[in-house]
Design a protein around this motif. Structure first.
Motif, short mmCIF file in Angstrom:
data_model
loop_
_atom_site.label_atom_id
_atom_site.label_comp_id
_atom_site.label_asym_id
_atom_site.label_seq_id
_atom_site.Cartn_x
_atom_site.Cartn_y
_atom_site.Cartn_z
N SER A 1 -67.47 14.72 0.53
CA SER A 1 -68.68 14.40 -0.23
C SER A 1 -68.30 13.75 -1.55
O SER A 1 -67.34 14.17 -2.19
N PRO A 2 -69.04 12.74 -1.96
CA PRO A 2 -68.73 12.11 -3.24
C PRO A 2 -68.96 13.08 -4.39
O PRO A 2 -69.85 13.93 -4.33
N ALA A 3 -68.16 12.94 -5.44
CA ALA A 3 -68.30 13.80 -6.60
C ALA A 3 -69.34 13.22 -7.55
O ALA A 3 -69.19 12.10 -8.02
N ALA A 4 -70.39 13.99 -7.81
CA ALA A 4 -71.43 13.53 -8.74
C ALA A 4 -71.00 13.83 -10.17
O ALA A 4 -70.50 14.91 -10.45
N ASN B 1 -64.01 7.41 -3.34
CA ASN B 1 -62.82 6.57 -3.11
C ASN B 1 -62.49 5.71 -4.33
O ASN B 1 -62.16 4.54 -4.20
N GLY B 2 -62.62 6.30 -5.52
CA GLY B 2 -62.27 5.60 -6.76
C GLY B 2 -63.32 4.63 -7.26
O GLY B 2 -63.11 3.99 -8.28
N ARG B 3 -64.44 4.49 -6.57
CA ARG B 3 -65.50 3.58 -7.00
C ARG B 3 -66.73 4.39 -7.40
O ARG B 3 -67.02 5.42 -6.82
N TYR C 1 -76.11 1.63 -5.42
CA TYR C 1 -75.80 0.44 -6.21
C TYR C 1 -74.40 0.61 -6.81
O TYR C 1 -74.16 1.59 -7.52
N PRO C 2 -73.48 -0.31 -6.54
CA PRO C 2 -72.15 -0.20 -7.15
C PRO C 2 -72.22 -0.40 -8.66
O PRO C 2 -73.00 -1.22 -9.15
N ILE C 3 -71.43 0.36 -9.36
CA ILE C 3 -71.34 0.24 -10.83
C ILE C 3 -70.01 -0.44 -11.14
O ILE C 3 -68.96 0.07 -10.76
N PRO C 4 -70.02 -1.57 -11.82
CA PRO C 4 -68.76 -2.27 -12.14
C PRO C 4 -67.80 -1.36 -12.91
O PRO C 4 -68.22 -0.57 -13.76
N ALA C 5 -66.53 -1.50 -12.61
CA ALA C 5 -65.49 -0.66 -13.24
C ALA C 5 -65.45 -0.85 -14.75
O ALA C 5 -65.09 0.08 -15.48
#
Length: 171
Positions: free
Chosen positions: A48-51, A74-76, A129-133
């Motif tokens: 599960s992704p970490a919130a 996965n680092g994103r 929605y991806p958040i830019p690094a």
């Protein structure tokens, strides 16, 4: 003349379907490796992704409900609107934005004030929605649903909490 047009139309339809027919077996074939019941390393890593941050939507110009969570997978980083998300379908150009204030303004005067994560994918339901690094999330306190054409904030969710409180809220 009509017979020639009919023949030409039929030939065009046939020729445009050839690539789809030729690719069909390879795209949908199931290999014996795909039916294995053993766990693979990829599946084991798919946790599960970490919130990290989350908040519940509040109405501004229009009723908006649901929860926004920022997760790392996965680092994103992604902004996830949950399955309970719902906003008005009255906006012709809705966008998802990050804002530095807990309560975003009703209208934006300075476009450098917020980060636009993209057009709203749908008026209700889960979406990501991806958040830019390069974005420093410490500078943003809320997520807003904003109509670019009308320059109106439909709703917003103040972001707070940590991974543990976001998991508690999700239960």
């Amino acid at each position: 003349m009509k017979v020639n047009q009919l023949i030409l139309l039929s030939a065009t339809a046939f020729l445009t379907s050839i690539p789809w027919v030729l690719n069909y077996p390879s795209a949908h074939a199931v290999s014996p490796a795909d039916t294995s019941t053993e766990s693979s390393p990829v599946v084991a890593q798919n946790r599960s992704p970490a919130a990290t941050l989350s908040g519940s939507f509040m109405a501004a110009e229009h009723p908006t409900t649901g929860t926004a969570r920022i997760v790392t997978e996965n680092g994103r980083r992604y902004l996830v609107l949950d399955s309970a998300f719902r906003t008005s379908n009255q906006g012709p150009d809705l966008h998802v934005i990050l804002d530095p204030a807990e309560k975003p303004p009703q209208m934006y005067q300075d476009p450098s004030r917020y980060v636009n994560l993209g057009k709203l994918q749908k008026f209700n339901g889960e979406q990501r929605y991806p958040i830019p690094a390069a974005i420093n999330l410490a500078n943003f306190k809320s997520v807003a649903i904003w109509c670019r054409m009308a320059n109106a904030t439909f709703g917003y969710a103040p972001l707070g909490g940590s991974a543990s409180s976001a998991r508690t809220q999700a239960k």
